[in-house]
Design an enzyme around this catalytic site. Structure first.
Site, PDB file in Angstrom:
ATOM      1  N   HIS A 161       3.258   2.697  13.244  1.00  0.00           N
ATOM      2  CA  HIS A 161       2.298   3.804  13.380  1.00  0.00           C
ATOM      3  C   HIS A 161       2.802   4.889  14.324  1.00  0.00           C
ATOM      4  CE1 HIS A 161      -1.533   1.868  11.475  1.00  0.00           C
ATOM      5  NE2 HIS A 161      -0.431   1.675  10.765  1.00  0.00           N
ATOM      6  N   HIS A 210       0.820  -1.216   0.000  1.00  0.00           N
ATOM      7  CA  HIS A 210       0.000   0.000   0.000  1.00  0.00           C
ATOM      8  C   HIS A 210       0.855   1.268   0.000  1.00  0.00           C
ATOM      9  CE1 HIS A 210       0.091   0.947   4.440  1.00  0.00           C
ATOM     10  NE2 HIS A 210       0.181  -0.349   4.586  1.00  0.00           N
ATOM     11  N   ASP A 251       3.939  -6.046   3.524  1.00  0.00           N
ATOM     12  CA  ASP A 251       3.649  -4.967   4.470  1.00  0.00           C
ATOM     13  C   ASP A 251       4.541  -5.164   5.692  1.00  0.00           C
ATOM     14  OD1 ASP A 251       2.418  -2.777   5.710  1.00  0.00           O
ATOM     15  OD2 ASP A 251       0.384  -3.508   5.406  1.00  0.00           O
ATOM     16  N   ASP A 311       5.717   1.839   7.147  1.00  0.00           N
ATOM     17  CA  ASP A 311       4.402   1.242   6.870  1.00  0.00           C
ATOM     18  C   ASP A 311       3.705   2.140   5.854  1.00  0.00           C
ATOM     19  OD1 ASP A 311       1.892   0.121   6.885  1.00  0.00           O
ATOM     20  OD2 ASP A 311       1.395   0.732   8.919  1.00  0.00           O
ATOM     21  N   GLU A 331      -5.237   1.521   2.264  1.00  0.00           N
ATOM     22  CA  GLU A 331      -5.129   0.333   3.129  1.00  0.00           C
ATOM     23  C   GLU A 331      -5.395   0.691   4.574  1.00  0.00           C
ATOM     24  OE1 GLU A 331      -3.083  -2.642   5.786  1.00  0.00           O
ATOM     25  OE2 GLU A 331      -2.797  -0.492   5.655  1.00  0.00           O
ATOM     26  N   GLU A 332      -4.878   1.842   4.993  1.00  0.00           N
ATOM     27  CA  GLU A 332      -4.916   2.193   6.415  1.00  0.00           C
ATOM     28  C   GLU A 332      -6.324   2.496   6.924  1.00  0.00           C
ATOM     29  OE1 GLU A 332      -2.576   1.703   8.363  1.00  0.00           O
ATOM     30  OE2 GLU A 332      -0.664   1.909   7.339  1.00  0.00           O
TER      31      GLU A 332
HETATM   32 CO    CO Z   1      -0.419   0.546   8.893  1.00  0.00          CO
HETATM   33 ZN    ZN Z   2       0.694  -1.240   6.417  1.00  0.00          ZN
END
Ligand code: CO
Ligand code: ZN
Length: 327
Positions: free
Chosen positions: A301, A60, A215, A162, A192-193
């Site tokens: 994150h 992503h 990922d 990420d 995606e998130e």
């Molecule tokens: Co993520």
């Molecule tokens: Zn991710």
């Protein structure tokens, strides 16, 4: 590799705002893909034609961020999350908007810091009134947090690994592929998130025979971490399960066989919380046998995600062996 990762993690691209990162990836892959298309939701699809089954590879492009919901009379912006953003990671951080405006996250007086929620926080862009604030940043604008890349030898520390780490892996795979045994569709997905959305529509459109998402995943190797077998620097992780998918035995086996043929170290991943694009791809149409290759990453994150360069390099070699190797 470091240069590519640094460049990718610098580019603005919260969910639904992937135009800049998509343009950057197109620049990187243009000479190496047989075709490049962008679908209706914005997924970037690059092909490398080969005989055999249709293999979808996905990473992503989007990153987590914040979205402006309102402005008060004094010019402070209120905001909500785009994807999994903890208020605690925002304390002391700057926020960057697409138009170049920089702000800072502030918070209301709070007696117990445990009570901190995003709705107790605001963004200060130095505006003196509601009108002045909204002239600079409108309702619905998204922001991202600190862009800072550190080269720490074998490790890198950066925002947005990420999933720019996954994007880097697939860019390198495209560059290095010579004679694939599969018909390859590399998809750089959107959104995606916020719920694996771009993967869902792109998989529906492509109808792949099998799929692998790339990922980041958590590790269990920091003090008092949640129980998890994955460690940094022990090789890429082959996903068994997360909360979005139980990986298909056929794809899992193909990944493990490829690693063993080339003596590439790997780990097995069971992630208790969290999901990735594989979750929506495998439920497409009448089902797609799917798996995932994960880059072990600490502090996911946060603006200071940490990954190991060898894990990333070995992930690239593992995928190339899976695509081009022979038993
Ligand atoms: Co993520
Ligand atoms: Zn991710």
């Amino acid at each position: 590799m470091k240069v590519l990762l640094e460049e990718l993690t610098k580019v603005f691209g919260p969910s639904g705002n992937e135009d800049r990162i998509r343009a950057k990836i197109i620049d990187e892959i243009r000479p190496y893909a047989d075709s490049i298309t962008v679908d209706k939701l914005g997924n970037l699809i690059a092909t490398k034609t080969g005989p055999g089954e249709k293999l979808m590879l996905a990473a992503h492009m989007d990153e987590i961020g914040v979205i402006v919901t309102n402005a008060d009379e004094k010019g402070f912006l209120r905001f909500s999350n785009v994807g999994g953003v903890s208020p605690f990671t925002l304390i002391g951080q700057r926020v960057f908007f697409a138009n170049g405006i920089t702000g800072v996250f502030g918070m209301e007086k709070i007696d117990d810091i445990k009570d901190l929620k995003l709705n107790k926080m605001f963004i200060d862009i130095g505006a003196k009134s509601k009108e002045k604030a909204l002239e600079k940043i409108n309702i619905g604008e998204m922001g991202v947090y600190n862009r800072q890349f550190s080269d720490a030898g074998d490790h890198i520390i950066s925002n947005s690994l990420d999933d720019r780490a996954g994007c880097a892996v697939l860019i390198k795979v495209l560059k290095e592929l010579k004679a694939p045994n599969y018909n390859i569709f590399v998809v750089f997905t959107v959104q995606e998130e916020v719920g694996l959305r771009g993967a869902k529509t792109s998989a529906y459109g492509l109808e792949p025979d099998l799929a692998i998402a790339v990922d980041v995943t958590d590790t269990g190797d920091t003090p008092e971490a949640s129980e998890m077998a994955v460690e940094l620097g022990k090789g890429p992780a082959i996903k068994i399960k997360d909360s979005s998918v139980i990986c298909h035995p056929k794809v899992k086996k193909a990944l493990i066989d490829a690693a063993e043929r080339r003596n590439i170290p790997f780990q097995l991943e069971v992630l208790e919380k969290g999901g990735t694009d594989t979750g929506s791809i495998h439920l497409t149409r009448s089902g797609v046998p799917s798996g995932a290759l994960s880059i072990p990453t600490r502090y996911i994150h946060t603006p200071t995600e940490m990954a190991n360069l060898n894990d990333i390099e070995q992930g690239i070699q593992l995928l190339i062996e899976l695509i081009e190797g022979r038993e």
